[in-house]
Scaffold this active site. Structure first.
Site, PDB file in Angstrom:
ATOM      1  N   ASP A 198      -5.642  -4.525 -17.114  1.00  0.00           N
ATOM      2  CA  ASP A 198      -6.401  -5.740 -16.802  1.00  0.00           C
ATOM      3  C   ASP A 198      -7.902  -5.508 -16.918  1.00  0.00           C
ATOM      4  O   ASP A 198      -8.367  -4.381 -17.077  1.00  0.00           O
ATOM      5  CB  ASP A 198      -6.039  -6.237 -15.386  1.00  0.00           C
ATOM      6  CG  ASP A 198      -6.018  -5.123 -14.342  1.00  0.00           C
ATOM      7  OD1 ASP A 198      -6.622  -4.062 -14.595  1.00  0.00           O
ATOM      8  OD2 ASP A 198      -5.409  -5.313 -13.291  1.00  0.00           O
ATOM      9  N   ASN A 200      -1.085  -6.796  -1.008  1.00  0.00           N
ATOM     10  CA  ASN A 200      -0.252  -8.000  -1.022  1.00  0.00           C
ATOM     11  C   ASN A 200       0.913  -7.886  -2.014  1.00  0.00           C
ATOM     12  O   ASN A 200       1.591  -8.867  -2.282  1.00  0.00           O
ATOM     13  CB  ASN A 200      -1.101  -9.235  -1.350  1.00  0.00           C
ATOM     14  CG  ASN A 200      -1.725  -9.156  -2.739  1.00  0.00           C
ATOM     15  OD1 ASN A 200      -1.505  -8.202  -3.469  1.00  0.00           O
ATOM     16  ND2 ASN A 200      -2.496 -10.174  -3.103  1.00  0.00           N
ATOM     17  N   HIS A 215       0.649  -7.073  -5.235  1.00  0.00           N
ATOM     18  CA  HIS A 215       0.354  -7.380  -6.641  1.00  0.00           C
ATOM     19  C   HIS A 215       0.428  -6.117  -7.500  1.00  0.00           C
ATOM     20  O   HIS A 215       0.249  -5.001  -7.017  1.00  0.00           O
ATOM     21  CB  HIS A 215      -0.996  -8.109  -6.801  1.00  0.00           C
ATOM     22  CG  HIS A 215      -2.213  -7.259  -6.657  1.00  0.00           C
ATOM     23  ND1 HIS A 215      -3.454  -7.780  -6.381  1.00  0.00           N
ATOM     24  CD2 HIS A 215      -2.410  -5.919  -6.761  1.00  0.00           C
ATOM     25  CE1 HIS A 215      -4.343  -6.815  -6.333  1.00  0.00           C
ATOM     26  NE2 HIS A 215      -3.739  -5.680  -6.551  1.00  0.00           N
TER      27      HIS A 215
HETATM   28  P1  PGA Z   1      -6.361   0.462  -5.123  1.00  0.00           P
HETATM   29  O1  PGA Z   1      -5.873  -0.854  -5.850  1.00  0.00           O
HETATM   30  O2  PGA Z   1      -5.795   1.595  -5.896  1.00  0.00           O
HETATM   31  O3  PGA Z   1      -7.859   0.410  -5.215  1.00  0.00           O
HETATM   32  O4  PGA Z   1      -5.859   0.402  -3.730  1.00  0.00           O
HETATM   33  C1  PGA Z   1      -4.546  -0.953  -6.256  1.00  0.00           C
HETATM   34  C2  PGA Z   1      -4.293  -2.320  -6.792  1.00  0.00           C
HETATM   35  O5  PGA Z   1      -4.892  -3.291  -6.311  1.00  0.00           O
HETATM   36  O6  PGA Z   1      -3.453  -2.431  -7.699  1.00  0.00           O
END
Ligand code: PGA
Length: 251
Positions: A67, A136, A138
């Site tokens: 992304d 959450n 995602h």
């Molecule tokens: P993070 O993000 O590794 O910074 O916790 C993970 C994500 O949101 O996919």
């Protein structure tokens, strides 16, 4: 789904890097699906170490990132183009034109999305897709919702994600509201999926991923339907899974 519970973030990163390196050694022109965020940084550090000390060769590897924020130029320090260069690509021998991150600055974002899925197909599909997970549930920017979106698309960030990601910006107001993200189908086409998570803030999401119902309200739960998923978690993230630390579990 194979769940590997380890006792530290460092062990998680080492195990994830070992799996990715194994793919590259078996298939030198492997297509790697890469992720950003805090969680994969240690994995990338370990891959860089393997490149420098063990000769892990990325010269034929191709990569596709999950992304990119809409509106951030590639040289913006919070763009995922910049993140990838800084944390991995500038430190290994991958060819610059072999590394792909969606273009979040194009005027025609719908065309960017279509071309990105076409690119993944042209590359022959992803051999191993690395994923983090949001609090959450995602993956990429596939946020909780009423339906899974299969294709690469422009997603609105949820309030939860804006709050989680504001730590990288001066304020929540600066966090872009939209991102180009691989869709669930773009992710699920990978031959092997490797999801890493650490810390108690991920425990609910990891439970939903491994043991909850398959629902677009927890996008990562769709991975239960994929035939070849490896989840590597530390004990804090595995809090509700009932797996003894250090053991390998099947869920
Ligand atoms: P993070 O993000 O590794 O910074 O916790 C993970 C994500 O949101 O996919």
């Amino acid at each position: 789904m194979k769940v590997i519970c380890v006792d530290s973030e460092r062990a998680m990163s080492a195990e994830a890097a070992r799996l990715i390196a194994a793919h590259i050694r078996v298939k030198p022109n492997a297509v790697l699906g890469l992720a950003t965020g805090s969680t994969p940084i240690g994995t990338y550090e370990e891959l860089i170490r393997m490149h420098r000390e063990e000769g892990l060769d990325f010269s034929e590897v191709r990569s596709v990132n999950l992304d990119e924020y809409v509106g951030l130029e590639p040289d913006h320090p919070q763009s995922y183009h910049y993140f990838m260069k800084h944390h991995l690509l500038d430190h290994i021998d991958i060819k610059p034109d072999h590394a792909h991150v969606p273009d979040g600055t194009a005027r025609d974002l719908d065309a960017v999305c279509l071309e990105y899925d076409a690119l993944i197909r042209e590359l022959g599909g992803t051999d191993i897709q690395l994923l983090g997970i949001g609090r959450n549930g995602h993956i990429g920017f596939n946020e909780p919702g009423d339906a899974f979106v299969p294709e690469t698309h422009v997603a609105e960030l949820s309030d939860n994600t804006i709050e989680a990601n504001q730590r990288f910006f001066r304020s929540a107001d600066e966090v872009p509201r939209r991102a180009v993200t691989m869709g669930m189908g773009s992710i699920m086409q990978a031959r092997h999926i490797l999801l890493i998570a650490c810390g108690e803030s991920k425990a609910d999401a990891v439970y939903g991923l491994v043991a909850g119902p398959v629902t677009p309200k927890v996008p990562a739960s769709a991975l239960q339907l994929h035939p070849h998923v490896t989840v590597i978690v530390d004990m804090a993230a595995a809090r509700d899974l009932g797996l003894p630390g250090g053991l390998f579990g099947e869920a």
